[in-house]
Scaffold this motif. Structure first.
Motif, PDB file in Angstrom:
ATOM      1  N   LEU A  58       2.431  20.345  81.807  1.00 18.38           N
ATOM      2  CA  LEU A  58       1.726  20.529  80.543  1.00 18.38           C
ATOM      3  C   LEU A  58       0.810  21.743  80.575  1.00 18.38           C
ATOM      4  O   LEU A  58       0.707  22.496  79.598  1.00 18.38           O
ATOM      5  CB  LEU A  58       0.910  19.271  80.223  1.00 18.38           C
ATOM      6  N   GLN A  59       0.134  21.949  81.700  1.00 20.36           N
ATOM      7  CA  GLN A  59      -0.810  23.052  81.793  1.00 20.36           C
ATOM      8  C   GLN A  59      -0.124  24.407  81.921  1.00 20.36           C
ATOM      9  O   GLN A  59      -0.774  25.446  81.787  1.00 20.36           O
ATOM     10  CB  GLN A  59      -1.753  22.819  82.966  1.00 20.36           C
ATOM     11  N   LEU A 118      -4.773  12.807  79.297  1.00 20.23           N
ATOM     12  CA  LEU A 118      -5.710  13.421  80.238  1.00 20.23           C
ATOM     13  C   LEU A 118      -5.781  14.934  80.083  1.00 20.23           C
ATOM     14  O   LEU A 118      -6.741  15.562  80.538  1.00 20.23           O
ATOM     15  CB  LEU A 118      -5.325  13.060  81.675  1.00 20.23           C
ATOM     16  N   ASN A 119      -4.769  15.511  79.468  1.00 24.02           N
ATOM     17  CA  ASN A 119      -4.755  16.961  79.240  1.00 24.02           C
ATOM     18  C   ASN A 119      -5.399  17.346  77.914  1.00 24.02           C
ATOM     19  O   ASN A 119      -5.506  18.522  77.592  1.00 24.02           O
ATOM     20  CB  ASN A 119      -3.313  17.476  79.286  1.00 24.02           C
ATOM     21  N   TRP A 153       3.489  15.798  85.682  1.00 27.01           N
ATOM     22  CA  TRP A 153       3.475  16.052  84.239  1.00 27.01           C
ATOM     23  C   TRP A 153       2.282  16.926  83.849  1.00 27.01           C
ATOM     24  O   TRP A 153       2.409  17.805  82.979  1.00 27.01           O
ATOM     25  CB  TRP A 153       3.421  14.735  83.468  1.00 27.01           C
ATOM     26  N   LEU A 154       1.127  16.683  84.463  1.00 25.85           N
ATOM     27  CA  LEU A 154      -0.050  17.500  84.160  1.00 25.85           C
ATOM     28  C   LEU A 154       0.199  18.969  84.501  1.00 25.85           C
ATOM     29  O   LEU A 154      -0.175  19.866  83.738  1.00 25.85           O
ATOM     30  CB  LEU A 154      -1.267  16.989  84.938  1.00 25.85           C
ATOM     31  N   THR A 163     -11.416  14.244  84.658  1.00 22.24           N
ATOM     32  CA  THR A 163     -11.307  14.369  86.114  1.00 22.24           C
ATOM     33  C   THR A 163     -11.492  13.016  86.800  1.00 22.24           C
ATOM     34  O   THR A 163     -10.796  12.698  87.771  1.00 22.24           O
ATOM     35  CB  THR A 163     -12.350  15.364  86.642  1.00 22.24           C
ATOM     36  N   ARG A 176      -8.324  10.993  86.284  1.00 23.62           N
ATOM     37  CA  ARG A 176      -7.245  11.506  87.149  1.00 23.62           C
ATOM     38  C   ARG A 176      -7.419  11.008  88.576  1.00 23.62           C
ATOM     39  O   ARG A 176      -6.445  10.624  89.237  1.00 23.62           O
ATOM     40  CB  ARG A 176      -7.241  13.038  87.122  1.00 23.62           C
ATOM     41  N   MET A 178       2.101  11.459  87.349  1.00 20.96           N
ATOM     42  CA  MET A 178       1.123  11.964  86.389  1.00 20.96           C
ATOM     43  C   MET A 178       0.726  13.398  86.724  1.00 20.96           C
ATOM     44  O   MET A 178       0.614  14.249  85.833  1.00 20.96           O
ATOM     45  CB  MET A 178      -0.108  11.055  86.401  1.00 20.96           C
ATOM     46  N   VAL A 179       0.540  13.684  88.009  1.00 20.75           N
ATOM     47  CA  VAL A 179       0.181  15.043  88.431  1.00 20.75           C
ATOM     48  C   VAL A 179       1.321  16.015  88.127  1.00 20.75           C
ATOM     49  O   VAL A 179       1.081  17.159  87.685  1.00 20.75           O
ATOM     50  CB  VAL A 179      -0.166  15.056  89.936  1.00 20.75           C
ATOM     51  N   ALA A 210      -0.546  11.611  81.038  1.00 22.75           N
ATOM     52  CA  ALA A 210      -0.814  13.026  81.326  1.00 22.75           C
ATOM     53  C   ALA A 210      -1.198  13.775  80.050  1.00 22.75           C
ATOM     54  O   ALA A 210      -2.092  14.635  80.076  1.00 22.75           O
ATOM     55  CB  ALA A 210       0.411  13.668  81.969  1.00 22.75           C
TER      56      ALA A 210
END
Length: 314
Positions: free
Chosen positions: A195-196, A107-108, A191-192, A116, A119, A188-189, A104
């Protein structure tokens, strides 16, 4: 003139509020009905059935008291499935949660191109039917003409094929690896999303102060992620304790019950039974396992609460 202290149109506002509440209840009613019919009612009836020697057919007439519970607690096959379920949960959570955080973070990152697409690739297994994945994996890890064996033999790592799902030494390992891969995208989603939601100003301040990436992660990112991470840990643990369709389609609990799980154990007595199903006994096993999961959830819930409390105090 309005009297002092009164608000104009107060009655109209109250009426509009009541109207909105009525609409809210109307829209939530179908979901509430489904929740009561397919969640609350089965839970209540599983407790009722557990006190009867009931096959799932006919009326509840053969009262058994606590016999089903006594048989469940004394059954070594139940405790074998119980142990396997917690082994599966432990290794899935231990590997999946931190690994999902690492992916994550990558990917961030602003420098990563095509994030994308990555993901989507990671999330595809989540929306794929678990039973279908289990059937495909059974062919991939097959003892003969299986893709994994063919590749390993071709590159010279193996001399002869391995029965990955038929060996006690490897079957559970393969189930765990597939389980990690299947639900990895969801963690993962999570954590994303965490993070965001972090304030970028703190990272910019850390950069101005000369902090490197590891220092920023340790002193800024990790403390902020800790409360959310505790919730992810709780959700991941509870979800991993319920594994049925993956094991059913890959090994059916074999070899020699080495990958048997409690959900599969309950299913076997409730719907197969080797003759007449024993829905009452299966319900008792489900209640015992439910209390075990509740105990784990309470412990993890305390951890989540304390973690969130410490974070808020800072």
């Amino acid at each position: 003139m309005h009297m002092k202290g009164t608000k104009p149109n107060a009655g109209k506002i109250s009426k509009n509020r009541r109207k909105k509440l009525i609409y809210c209840y109307i829209f939530i009613l179908p979901q509430l009905a489904l929740f009561l019919a397919f969640t609350i009612y089965p839970i209540i009836m599983s407790y009722v059935y557990s006190f009867f020697n009931w096959s799932g057919y006919g009326s509840l007439s053969n009262f058994a008291g606590l016999e089903n519970y006594a048989e469940t607690i004394s059954d070594p096959f139940f405790w074998n499935a119980f142990k396997n379920s917690f082994i599966f949960m432990f290794f899935v959570v231990l590997i999946q949660v931190p690994l999902a955080l690492v992916i994550a973070i990558l990917l961030n990152s602003s420098w990563l191109k095509g994030a994308t697409v990555y993901r989507t690739i990671y999330f595809l297994p989540v929306v794929t039917t678990t039973a279908v994945i289990g059937i495909v994996m059974r062919f991939i890890f097959g003892a003969y003409k299986g893709l994994i064996n063919e590749i390993l033999i071709a590159v010279g790592i193996l001399d002869k094929p391995i029965d990955w799902l038929g060996s006690m030494d490897t079957a559970m390992m393969i189930i765990i690896l597939v389980g990690i891969w299947k639900t990895f995208g969801m963690k993962m989603v999570y954590w994303l999303a965490a993070l965001q939601s972090l304030p970028k100003e703190l990272f910019e301040a850390a950069k101005v102060d000369g902090a490197n990436w590891l220092q920023t992660f340790r002193y800024v990112m990790f403390p902020l992620l800790l409360p959310v991470g505790s919730v992810i840990l709780l959700l991941s643990s509870v979800n991993a304790l319920h594994v049925f369709d993956l094991v059913k389609s890959m090994t059916n609990g074999g070899p020699a019950f080495h990958t048997d799980m409690v959900d599969l154990y309950i299913y076997r007595y409730a719907f197969e039974g080797g003759g007449m199903p024993r829905a009452g006994f299966a319900s008792a096993a489900g209640v015992v396992y439910g209390f075990a999961i509740l105990f784990v959830s309470l412990i993890l819930g305390i951890v989540v609460k304390k973690t969130g409390g410490k974070q808020s105090s800072h």
